[in-house]
Design a protein around this motif. Structure first.
Motif, PDB file in Angstrom:
ATOM      1  N   MET A 143       0.937  -1.303   0.027  1.00  0.00           N
ATOM      2  CA  MET A 143      -0.054   0.090  -0.052  1.00  0.00           C
ATOM      3  C   MET A 143       0.968   1.300   0.001  1.00  0.00           C
ATOM      4  O   MET A 143       0.486   2.234  -0.845  1.00  0.00           O
ATOM      5  N   THR A 144       1.957   1.175   0.622  1.00  0.00           N
ATOM      6  CA  THR A 144       2.919   2.379   0.783  1.00  0.00           C
ATOM      7  C   THR A 144       4.494   1.592   0.839  1.00  0.00           C
ATOM      8  O   THR A 144       4.625   0.529   1.197  1.00  0.00           O
ATOM      9  N   ASP A 145       5.419   2.624   0.390  1.00  0.00           N
ATOM     10  CA  ASP A 145       6.746   2.327   0.587  1.00  0.00           C
ATOM     11  C   ASP A 145       7.270   2.681   1.668  1.00  0.00           C
ATOM     12  O   ASP A 145       8.293   2.301   2.340  1.00  0.00           O
ATOM     13  N   ASP A 146       6.451   3.761   2.386  1.00  0.00           N
ATOM     14  CA  ASP A 146       6.825   4.114   3.846  1.00  0.00           C
ATOM     15  C   ASP A 146       6.414   3.025   4.878  1.00  0.00           C
ATOM     16  O   ASP A 146       5.639   2.234   4.873  1.00  0.00           O
ATOM     17  N   GLU A 147       7.061   3.029   6.057  1.00  0.00           N
ATOM     18  CA  GLU A 147       6.817   2.405   7.312  1.00  0.00           C
ATOM     19  C   GLU A 147       5.803   2.924   8.043  1.00  0.00           C
ATOM     20  O   GLU A 147       5.721   3.834   8.766  1.00  0.00           O
ATOM     21  N   VAL A 148       4.580   2.115   8.191  1.00  0.00           N
ATOM     22  CA  VAL A 148       3.371   2.690   8.699  1.00  0.00           C
ATOM     23  C   VAL A 148       3.164   1.551   9.582  1.00  0.00           C
ATOM     24  O   VAL A 148       1.898   0.828   9.129  1.00  0.00           O
ATOM     25  N   GLU A 149       3.583   1.270  10.788  1.00  0.00           N
ATOM     26  CA  GLU A 149       3.318   0.050  11.523  1.00  0.00           C
ATOM     27  C   GLU A 149       1.966   0.326  12.653  1.00  0.00           C
ATOM     28  O   GLU A 149       2.052   1.585  12.968  1.00  0.00           O
ATOM     29  N   THR A 150       1.321  -0.735  12.597  1.00  0.00           N
ATOM     30  CA  THR A 150       0.105  -0.851  13.542  1.00  0.00           C
ATOM     31  C   THR A 150       0.490  -0.896  14.905  1.00  0.00           C
ATOM     32  O   THR A 150       1.119  -2.159  15.019  1.00  0.00           O
ATOM     33  N   HIS A 151       0.262  -0.184  15.773  1.00  0.00           N
ATOM     34  CA  HIS A 151       0.174  -0.195  16.986  1.00  0.00           C
ATOM     35  C   HIS A 151      -1.119  -0.448  17.845  1.00  0.00           C
ATOM     36  O   HIS A 151      -1.993  -0.104  17.350  1.00  0.00           O
ATOM     37  N   VAL A 152      -1.096  -0.975  18.898  1.00  0.00           N
ATOM     38  CA  VAL A 152      -2.299  -1.091  19.703  1.00  0.00           C
ATOM     39  C   VAL A 152      -2.126  -0.488  21.144  1.00  0.00           C
ATOM     40  O   VAL A 152      -0.861  -0.737  21.833  1.00  0.00           O
ATOM     41  N   VAL A 153      -3.091   0.292  21.455  1.00  0.00           N
ATOM     42  CA  VAL A 153      -3.073   0.842  22.771  1.00  0.00           C
ATOM     43  C   VAL A 153      -4.013   0.037  23.911  1.00  0.00           C
ATOM     44  O   VAL A 153      -5.110  -0.011  23.513  1.00  0.00           O
ATOM     45  N   SER A 154      -3.431  -0.473  24.915  1.00  0.00           N
ATOM     46  CA  SER A 154      -4.153  -1.067  25.989  1.00  0.00           C
ATOM     47  C   SER A 154      -5.198  -0.567  26.467  1.00  0.00           C
ATOM     48  O   SER A 154      -5.104   0.803  26.840  1.00  0.00           O
ATOM     49  N   ASP A 155      -6.340  -0.836  26.567  1.00  0.00           N
ATOM     50  CA  ASP A 155      -7.522  -0.192  27.373  1.00  0.00           C
ATOM     51  C   ASP A 155      -7.440  -0.628  28.789  1.00  0.00           C
ATOM     52  O   ASP A 155      -8.134   0.058  29.543  1.00  0.00           O
ATOM     53  N   ILE A 156      -6.452  -1.109  29.147  1.00  0.00           N
ATOM     54  CA  ILE A 156      -6.370  -1.481  30.703  1.00  0.00           C
ATOM     55  C   ILE A 156      -5.410  -0.634  31.435  1.00  0.00           C
ATOM     56  O   ILE A 156      -5.722   0.160  32.574  1.00  0.00           O
ATOM     57  N   ASP A 157      -4.201  -0.349  30.673  1.00  0.00           N
ATOM     58  CA  ASP A 157      -3.152   0.535  31.483  1.00  0.00           C
ATOM     59  C   ASP A 157      -2.623   1.628  30.224  1.00  0.00           C
ATOM     60  O   ASP A 157      -1.746   2.485  30.762  1.00  0.00           O
ATOM     61  N   GLY A 158      -3.194   1.552  28.979  1.00  0.00           N
ATOM     62  CA  GLY A 158      -2.658   2.462  28.037  1.00  0.00           C
ATOM     63  C   GLY A 158      -1.168   2.420  27.610  1.00  0.00           C
ATOM     64  O   GLY A 158      -0.768   3.214  26.823  1.00  0.00           O
ATOM     65  N   THR A 159      -0.733   1.274  27.907  1.00  0.00           N
ATOM     66  CA  THR A 159       0.356   1.058  27.269  1.00  0.00           C
ATOM     67  C   THR A 159       0.276   0.533  25.772  1.00  0.00           C
ATOM     68  O   THR A 159      -0.895   0.061  25.313  1.00  0.00           O
ATOM     69  N   GLU A 160       1.355   0.709  25.031  1.00  0.00           N
ATOM     70  CA  GLU A 160       1.325   0.540  23.503  1.00  0.00           C
ATOM     71  C   GLU A 160       2.208  -0.574  23.096  1.00  0.00           C
ATOM     72  O   GLU A 160       3.252  -0.594  23.713  1.00  0.00           O
ATOM     73  N   MET A 161       1.646  -1.221  22.126  1.00  0.00           N
ATOM     74  CA  MET A 161       2.640  -2.405  21.552  1.00  0.00           C
ATOM     75  C   MET A 161       2.437  -2.649  20.205  1.00  0.00           C
ATOM     76  O   MET A 161       1.591  -1.863  19.668  1.00  0.00           O
ATOM     77  N   HIS A 162       3.276  -3.312  19.559  1.00  0.00           N
ATOM     78  CA  HIS A 162       3.128  -3.443  17.877  1.00  0.00           C
ATOM     79  C   HIS A 162       2.072  -4.593  18.017  1.00  0.00           C
ATOM     80  O   HIS A 162       1.573  -5.387  18.660  1.00  0.00           O
TER      81      HIS A 162
END
Length: 332
Positions: A143-162
């Protein structure tokens, strides 16, 4: 020549593309076992990541392996006949993600891709180079040559992970607050993406995850506008059958954005193209026939057909049904 453009991601998209290719070879044969129809897949790369120094592109690879006949049909992902000796060594050294196992043959693909990228190639150029090995009969475009990685924000403590940690390690069991596509606002469509949409005779939306596959593709600046402007009918296939996801954990993704796990709800989420949305037509399964009127009321032409892709013939029939739906849209 018929030009077919498919928005795709993941295993469901790979199996659907296999059906589209089979349909094209039957209806537009070139006399040599191929087809005169031109199929382009615009593929989600939001699942991509760097791991142990390698650039991993799960959706591009799943589609490539499936169309090449080299995928593991039992697992649904990866190469058939895989061994995992290298991953075992990496775990022994404490390198990488121990819960994300790469097969040895798959690592060969990632090494080649990383070599091309480190040599100065774009992702789309590296993908084209890798595909020279495989005769798949479909053009694959990230879809793109750019790095557009999806991250997930936890609804429990707000931490972010790939996304891959949330999806593969936690099996989407951690409630998600939101999905973030990093730097998406600064990304641009890969070369050929907008042209493939503009030149298409039909655009098909594969039964892929509506949120983190199709939704991520639509988030690349310029792609929604190209889909709104194309003269081709846009026909989607529901990834939901009888209130359940066909594969994976898309229901957890839909819940995060407040969309019910239902064929009509996903169609309404995508929206009618006449009202500024994505779809001209939508295919739903026979088990969901009762909600066809809901989709029609949203301004989206609806066709009820079997959606289960149990093998190549059933996938080919689904592709034929999607093309028939496109023909009906053109006649309106």
């Amino acid at each position: 020549m018929t030009h077919i453009t498919v928005l795709s991601g993941g295993v469901g998209g790979a199996r659907f593309l296999r059906g589209v290719r089979a349909w094209a070879r039957q209806t537009h044969p070139d006399g040599a076992g191929g087809s005169t129809a031109h199929i382009t897949a615009i593929v989600n790369t939001g699942d991509d990541m760097w791991l142990t120094g390698l650039r991993i592109t799960p959706d591009l690879d799943s589609i490539m392996y499936t169309l090449a006949g080299a995928n593991d049909e039992e697992r649904g992902w990866g190469r058939v006949g895989e061994t995992e000796r290298v991953s075992g060594e990496l775990k022994a050294y404490g390198v990488g993600w121990p819960w994300f196992t790469l097969g040895d043959l798959d690592i060969g693909t990632h090494l080649a891709r990383t070599h091309f990228l480190r040599s100065g190639m774009s992702l789309s150029a590296a993908t084209e180079r890798i595909l020279q090995r495989w005769d798949i009969g479909v053009r694959l475009l990230p879809m793109t040559d750019d790095e557009v990685e999806t991250h997930v924000v936890s609804d429990i403590d707000g931490t972010e992970m790939h996304f891959q940690e949330w999806w593969t390690r936690h099996r989407a069991s951690i409630p998600a607050r939101e999905f973030r596509q990093l730097d998406v606002e600064r990304s641009t469509p890969a070369p050929g993406v907008l042209d493939a949409i503009a030149a298409a005779d039909v655009v098909l939306v594969a039964p892929s995850n509506p949120v983190v596959s199709i939704g991520t593709i639509l988030g690349i600046p310029g792609i929604r506008a190209a889909l709104a402007a194309t003269s081709a009918p846009v026909v989607g296939v529901s990834p939901i059958i009888n209130g359940s996801v066909v594969r994976g954990m898309a229901d957890a993704c839909l819940q995060t954005i407040g969309v019910a796990t239902a064929a009509d709800s996903v169609a309404v989420h995508y929206g009618s193209r006449a009202a500024g949305g994505l779809l001209d037509a939508w295919l739903i399964d026979e088990a969901d026939a009762a909600v066809a009127s809901h989709v029609e009321a949203a301004g989206i032409a609806t066709t009820v057909v079997p959606l289960w892709m149990r093998d190549v013939p059933t996938a080919k029939q689904l592709a034929a049904d999607a093309m028939d739906a496109a023909t009906r849209v053109r006649s309106l």
